[in-house]
Design a protein around this motif. Structure first.
Motif, PDB file in Angstrom:
ATOM      1  N   ARG A  63      -0.334  20.662 -16.291  1.00 26.00           N
ATOM      2  CA  ARG A  63      -0.840  19.802 -15.210  1.00 26.00           C
ATOM      3  C   ARG A  63      -1.097  18.374 -15.690  1.00 26.00           C
ATOM      4  O   ARG A  63      -1.234  17.468 -14.875  1.00 26.00           O
ATOM      5  CB  ARG A  63      -2.151  20.373 -14.649  1.00 26.00           C
ATOM      6  CG  ARG A  63      -2.059  21.713 -13.955  1.00 26.00           C
ATOM      7  CD  ARG A  63      -1.168  21.698 -12.731  1.00 26.00           C
ATOM      8  NE  ARG A  63      -1.410  22.803 -11.821  1.00 26.00           N
ATOM      9  CZ  ARG A  63      -0.989  24.054 -12.000  1.00 26.00           C
ATOM     10  NH1 ARG A  63      -0.289  24.354 -13.076  1.00 26.00           N
ATOM     11  NH2 ARG A  63      -1.231  24.996 -11.099  1.00 26.00           N
ATOM     12  N   PRO A  66       3.093  14.309 -15.400  1.00 24.03           N
ATOM     13  CA  PRO A  66       3.793  14.408 -14.120  1.00 24.03           C
ATOM     14  C   PRO A  66       4.949  15.413 -14.196  1.00 24.03           C
ATOM     15  O   PRO A  66       5.655  15.483 -15.199  1.00 24.03           O
ATOM     16  CB  PRO A  66       4.321  12.987 -13.890  1.00 24.03           C
ATOM     17  CG  PRO A  66       3.398  12.112 -14.675  1.00 24.03           C
ATOM     18  CD  PRO A  66       3.024  12.915 -15.897  1.00 24.03           C
ATOM     19  N   ARG A  90       3.837   7.169 -11.031  1.00 19.63           N
ATOM     20  CA  ARG A  90       3.176   8.171 -11.858  1.00 19.63           C
ATOM     21  C   ARG A  90       1.750   7.794 -12.271  1.00 19.63           C
ATOM     22  O   ARG A  90       1.055   8.591 -12.887  1.00 19.63           O
ATOM     23  CB  ARG A  90       4.029   8.437 -13.106  1.00 19.63           C
ATOM     24  CG  ARG A  90       5.373   9.057 -12.761  1.00 19.63           C
ATOM     25  CD  ARG A  90       6.109   9.541 -13.992  1.00 19.63           C
ATOM     26  NE  ARG A  90       6.792   8.488 -14.700  1.00 19.63           N
ATOM     27  CZ  ARG A  90       8.022   8.052 -14.425  1.00 19.63           C
ATOM     28  NH1 ARG A  90       8.686   8.572 -13.413  1.00 19.63           N
ATOM     29  NH2 ARG A  90       8.593   7.107 -15.132  1.00 19.63           N
ATOM     30  N   HIS A  93      -0.958  10.193 -10.992  1.00 15.18           N
ATOM     31  CA  HIS A  93      -1.039  11.492 -11.657  1.00 15.18           C
ATOM     32  C   HIS A  93      -1.863  11.393 -12.940  1.00 15.18           C
ATOM     33  O   HIS A  93      -2.703  12.258 -13.209  1.00 15.18           O
ATOM     34  CB  HIS A  93       0.360  12.014 -11.985  1.00 15.18           C
ATOM     35  CG  HIS A  93       0.343  13.394 -12.567  1.00 15.18           C
ATOM     36  ND1 HIS A  93       0.587  14.515 -11.822  1.00 15.18           N
ATOM     37  CD2 HIS A  93       0.066  13.839 -13.831  1.00 15.18           C
ATOM     38  CE1 HIS A  93       0.475  15.583 -12.593  1.00 15.18           C
ATOM     39  NE2 HIS A  93       0.162  15.195 -13.814  1.00 15.18           N
ATOM     40  N   HIS A  96      -5.574  11.059 -12.158  1.00 16.81           N
ATOM     41  CA  HIS A  96      -6.169  12.317 -11.706  1.00 16.81           C
ATOM     42  C   HIS A  96      -6.153  13.387 -12.788  1.00 16.81           C
ATOM     43  O   HIS A  96      -6.870  14.395 -12.665  1.00 16.81           O
ATOM     44  CB  HIS A  96      -5.446  12.819 -10.455  1.00 16.81           C
ATOM     45  CG  HIS A  96      -5.703  11.993  -9.236  1.00 16.81           C
ATOM     46  ND1 HIS A  96      -6.969  11.807  -8.711  1.00 16.81           N
ATOM     47  CD2 HIS A  96      -4.861  11.278  -8.438  1.00 16.81           C
ATOM     48  CE1 HIS A  96      -6.899  11.028  -7.645  1.00 16.81           C
ATOM     49  NE2 HIS A  96      -5.634  10.698  -7.459  1.00 16.81           N
ATOM     50  N   SER A  97      -5.353  13.191 -13.846  1.00 17.01           N
ATOM     51  CA  SER A  97      -5.347  14.184 -14.924  1.00 17.01           C
ATOM     52  C   SER A  97      -6.710  14.270 -15.610  1.00 17.01           C
ATOM     53  O   SER A  97      -7.022  15.283 -16.247  1.00 17.01           O
ATOM     54  CB  SER A  97      -4.264  13.853 -15.957  1.00 17.01           C
ATOM     55  OG  SER A  97      -4.614  12.726 -16.752  1.00 17.01           O
TER      56      SER A  97
END
Length: 250
Positions: A63, A66, A90, A93, A96-97
């Motif tokens: 997860r 990307p 990207r 992503h 939010h990681s």
């Protein structure tokens, strides 16, 4: 799950931090990976809990980047904090990681893994498919080999192999050419019903059916359009990407 995130009170390996920061993971991500791997390889996780915990960690690691591609070219810039060098498609992503560092994210993934635990019995084998298939008995075989001409599992997930098994693997012959498909089909001659998946990178649907027809003449096939690696595939290539699903019987 809570044990996976606990800081060990003994010395343990820090491979993820030493080898894959910032190219693949941030320091924070790598620190949790090292903790989890320490506990997975300890006596606290007998089977089958060890395999389930390993699956949880794998799902969590995938997860982070990307499209679950651990060779993402933007990783080094993102985890070094230089977002100006990250593709606008990207950036979100990577931002939010950071949410993955929360226990709630691990709990959601644990619930996903638990939903894959089914009643009844099963077997798992780590072996050459061409050697294994002739020894197996069944009514249906599902063949989903690595797709020739596409990104290989061995290269894309080399980080996982290194962290979990301490080794790297050669690229499968299935990824390099279509030649092994003929051997694969010969290896499952004794199984009545075949279900085959492949994409159109190296073969069109008619060519795939031509390989299957000498063994299983009754064929039902469909081809499905799908968006393959949307953030890196070109708009020109996207409409041509297809997945083949074939059901074949005698």
């Amino acid at each position: 799950m809570a044990l996976l995130l606990r800081e060990p009170d003994v010395d343990y390996a820090h491979i993820a931090e030493e080898r894959y920061v910032p190219s693949v993971f941030s320091h924070e991500h790598a620190r949790l990976i090292n903790r989890a791997l320490h506990w997975i390889h300890s006596d606290y996780f007998p089977e089958p809990k060890r395999s389930l915990a390993s699956l949880l960690v794998i799902k969590w690691m995938l997860r982070i980047q990307p499209m679950s591609m651990l060779r993402g070219t933007d990783g080094r810039a993102a985890f070094s904090g230089d977002y100006d060098l990250v593709s606008p498609r990207r950036v979100g992503h990577y931002v939010h990681s950071l949410d993955l560092l929360q226990p709630a994210a691990w709990w959601r993934l644990a619930q996903e893994a638990n939903r894959g635990v089914l009643p009844s019995r099963g077997e798992a084998h780590k072996e050459d498919a061409l050697a294994l298939l002739p020894r197996l008995r069944g009514d249906v075989v599902y063949l989903d080999p690595p797709y020739p001409g596409t990104t290989s599992y061995e290269r894309e997930y080399a980080v996982l192999d290194d962290l979990l098994e301490g080794e790297r693997f050669e690229v499968s012959g299935f990824s390099r050419s279509v030649d092994l498909l003929k051997e694969l089909f010969r290896a499952c001659q004794h199984i009545p019903v075949w279900l085959v998946s492949l994409n159109n990178t190296a073969l069109n649907l008619e060519e795939l059916q031509d390989l299957i027809r000498p063994h299983r003449p009754n064929i039902n096939a469909v081809q499905v359009h799908y968006r393959h690696l949307a953030s890196i595939a070109s708009e020109k290539k996207m409409p041509r990407t297809k997945e083949f699903i074939v059901v074949a019987t005698k």
